[in-house]
Design an enzyme around this catalytic site. Sequence first.
Site, PDB file in Angstrom:
ATOM      1  N   LYS A 111       0.846  -1.208   0.000  1.00 19.30           N
ATOM      2  CA  LYS A 111       0.000   0.000   0.000  1.00 19.30           C
ATOM      3  C   LYS A 111       0.875   1.249   0.000  1.00 19.30           C
ATOM      4  O   LYS A 111       0.592   2.225  -0.682  1.00 19.30           O
ATOM      5  CB  LYS A 111      -0.923   0.016   1.230  1.00 19.30           C
ATOM      6  CG  LYS A 111      -2.043  -1.004   1.175  1.00 19.30           C
ATOM      7  CD  LYS A 111      -3.329  -0.391   0.652  1.00 19.30           C
ATOM      8  CE  LYS A 111      -4.372  -1.393   0.200  1.00 19.30           C
ATOM      9  NZ  LYS A 111      -4.661  -2.492   1.096  1.00 19.30           N
ATOM     10  N   LYS A 195      -2.219 -11.692  -7.300  1.00 18.37           N
ATOM     11  CA  LYS A 195      -3.464 -12.385  -6.941  1.00 18.37           C
ATOM     12  C   LYS A 195      -4.656 -11.700  -7.612  1.00 18.37           C
ATOM     13  O   LYS A 195      -4.606 -10.486  -7.879  1.00 18.37           O
ATOM     14  CB  LYS A 195      -3.649 -12.407  -5.419  1.00 18.37           C
ATOM     15  CG  LYS A 195      -3.819 -11.038  -4.810  1.00 18.37           C
ATOM     16  CD  LYS A 195      -4.134 -11.117  -3.323  1.00 18.37           C
ATOM     17  CE  LYS A 195      -4.259  -9.702  -2.767  1.00 18.37           C
ATOM     18  NZ  LYS A 195      -4.624  -9.561  -1.402  1.00 18.37           N
ATOM     19  N   LYS A 198     -10.045  -7.649  -5.544  1.00 14.36           N
ATOM     20  CA  LYS A 198     -11.203  -6.759  -5.643  1.00 14.36           C
ATOM     21  C   LYS A 198     -10.774  -5.368  -6.052  1.00 14.36           C
ATOM     22  O   LYS A 198     -11.519  -4.641  -6.669  1.00 14.36           O
ATOM     23  CB  LYS A 198     -11.869  -6.638  -4.271  1.00 14.36           C
ATOM     24  CG  LYS A 198     -12.571  -7.863  -3.799  1.00 14.36           C
ATOM     25  CD  LYS A 198     -13.429  -7.488  -2.586  1.00 14.36           C
ATOM     26  CE  LYS A 198     -13.245  -8.477  -1.463  1.00 14.36           C
ATOM     27  NZ  LYS A 198     -13.138  -7.903  -0.146  1.00 14.36           N
TER      28      LYS A 198
HETATM   29  P1  TYM Z   1     -10.137  -9.816   1.512  1.00  8.27           P
HETATM   30  O1  TYM Z   1     -11.437  -9.115   1.587  1.00  8.27           O
HETATM   31  O2  TYM Z   1      -9.034  -9.225   0.701  1.00  8.27           O
HETATM   32  O3  TYM Z   1     -10.326 -11.291   1.019  1.00  8.27           O
HETATM   33  C1  TYM Z   1     -11.278 -12.138   1.617  1.00  8.27           C
HETATM   34  C2  TYM Z   1     -10.763 -13.567   1.602  1.00  8.27           C
HETATM   35  O4  TYM Z   1     -10.497 -13.993   0.272  1.00  8.27           O
HETATM   36  C3  TYM Z   1      -9.158 -14.457   0.165  1.00  8.27           C
HETATM   37  N1  TYM Z   1      -8.622 -14.077  -1.149  1.00  8.27           N
HETATM   38  C4  TYM Z   1      -8.013 -14.907  -1.987  1.00  8.27           C
HETATM   39  N2  TYM Z   1      -7.734 -16.222  -1.904  1.00  8.27           N
HETATM   40  C5  TYM Z   1      -7.134 -16.788  -2.956  1.00  8.27           C
HETATM   41  N3  TYM Z   1      -6.805 -16.122  -4.100  1.00  8.27           N
HETATM   42  C6  TYM Z   1      -7.053 -14.805  -4.220  1.00  8.27           C
HETATM   43  N4  TYM Z   1      -6.745 -14.171  -5.342  1.00  8.27           N
HETATM   44  C7  TYM Z   1      -7.691 -14.142  -3.138  1.00  8.27           C
HETATM   45  N5  TYM Z   1      -8.091 -12.861  -2.923  1.00  8.27           N
HETATM   46  C8  TYM Z   1      -8.652 -12.843  -1.695  1.00  8.27           C
HETATM   47  C9  TYM Z   1      -8.398 -13.782   1.300  1.00  8.27           C
HETATM   48  O5  TYM Z   1      -7.269 -14.519   1.654  1.00  8.27           O
HETATM   49  C10 TYM Z   1      -9.452 -13.738   2.367  1.00  8.27           C
HETATM   50  O6  TYM Z   1      -9.494 -14.972   3.055  1.00  8.27           O
HETATM   51  N6  TYM Z   1      -7.841  -8.823   5.828  1.00  8.27           N
HETATM   52  C11 TYM Z   1      -8.886  -9.615   5.232  1.00  8.27           C
HETATM   53  C12 TYM Z   1     -10.245  -9.427   5.877  1.00  8.27           C
HETATM   54  C13 TYM Z   1     -10.257  -9.691   7.337  1.00  8.27           C
HETATM   55  C14 TYM Z   1     -10.112 -10.961   7.987  1.00  8.27           C
HETATM   56  C15 TYM Z   1     -10.177 -10.701   9.374  1.00  8.27           C
HETATM   57  C16 TYM Z   1      -9.939 -12.256   7.508  1.00  8.27           C
HETATM   58  C17 TYM Z   1     -10.391  -8.771   8.312  1.00  8.27           C
HETATM   59  N7  TYM Z   1     -10.348  -9.368   9.524  1.00  8.27           N
HETATM   60  C18 TYM Z   1     -10.068 -11.727  10.306  1.00  8.27           C
HETATM   61  C19 TYM Z   1      -9.821 -13.292   8.455  1.00  8.27           C
HETATM   62  C20 TYM Z   1      -9.889 -13.011   9.815  1.00  8.27           C
HETATM   63  C21 TYM Z   1      -9.020  -9.207   3.770  1.00  8.27           C
HETATM   64  O7  TYM Z   1      -8.688  -8.126   3.369  1.00  8.27           O
HETATM   65  O8  TYM Z   1      -9.617 -10.122   2.992  1.00  8.27           O
END
Ligand code: TYM
Length: 335
Positions: A111, A195, A198
């Site tokens: 970031k 990856k 979003k």
């Molecule tokens: P976020 O919103 O970026 O993604 C949500 C979940 O999707 C998985 N993910 C992926 N897995 C495989 N390939 C990809 N290209 C890919 N893109 C996203 C992420 O690993 C995630 O599991 N920080 C977290 C949100 C969060 C969270 C938490 C997760 C906040 N607090 C506590 C677990 C526990 C996030 O930004 O996920």
Amino acid sequence: MKTVLSGMRATSRLHLGNYFGAAANWLRMQEEYNCYFFVADLHALTTDHDPSALNHHAKTIFAHYLGLGLNPEKCTLYIQSDVPEIAELYLVLNMFANKGELEKTASFKEKARKKGQSLNAGLLTYPVLMAADILIHRADFVPVGKDQEQHLEMTRTFGNRFNHVYKTDLFPEPQAFAYSESLVKIFALDGSGQKMSKSDHNTNNTIFLTDSDDEIRKKLKKAKTDKGPQEKNSPFTQEIKGLFELMTGVSSPETLQAFMADYANCAIRYGDFKAQLATDVIDFIAPKREEILSWQSDEVRMKRIAQLGADKARESARKTLNAMRDVMGMHYFKD
Ligand code: TYM
């Protein structure tokens, strides 16, 4: 019974990476464990400050959870900011996080590279808020994709430091979880090795779970390939590896094996390969899309579920905070 927690940031919509990296595991886990799944709207504030966008995205992601089949009778579904106890734990855990280690976090460095000067403290302490999300329910397992591995490691560090300082075993060591052998990473369609995300500005790189059949076909047609294997049994290039990864998720084992064999024999035709992949992705996504859209238009039902979920989550959160305040000496006066 073991406790499970996971969440997704309230930005944009969900895509195949979110599905295979996280949601697919959640759907199975709700049958076996005490599960908490939430929409991380506070985390979205680290980068976005548009109230109507936040409102829309949080509801959209909640509708995705329900549309994909998370069942409020089997798991607790809530929105992060409806559980203010998380914010208190976040504050306390900040005392156990070092500035240096936060600055070294891969997600923060990325970031920082993109945003330059305009970095807020919330972005720096993103992993602390995530640790609070997890530790508030004293979760054992956290089903996430590969990109969240480092955040999990930090959660364990903060929890352990707290435990050590206060000579307690209040916080367990949560483990990243996937039913597959390793954590999943679904790649962007441009073959860059990034990856699927979003927040990718080029939406052609991402297949969303609410994309139309037409959009899916177009995106896969444009997906980057290479010159084709020049020698038998060549390893996959990055571009092809990403597409085969998708095929593993959406196609039948027979289809997958046939195209793998064609690749190994240098007989693969990428046009056919991508057309088949598009057909299978569409078959995979179409029913999910219908369910998600139908939930999205039912705000009354979503509101009820979110309220119930928040009540259940707060009950569990209060227990943890009570125990935490106890070990910290924060219960001042006898009844
Ligand atoms: P976020 O919103 O970026 O993604 C949500 C979940 O999707 C998985 N993910 C992926 N897995 C495989 N390939 C990809 N290209 C890919 N893109 C996203 C992420 O690993 C995630 O599991 N920080 C977290 C949100 C969060 C969270 C938490 C997760 C906040 N607090 C506590 C677990 C526990 C996030 O930004 O996920």
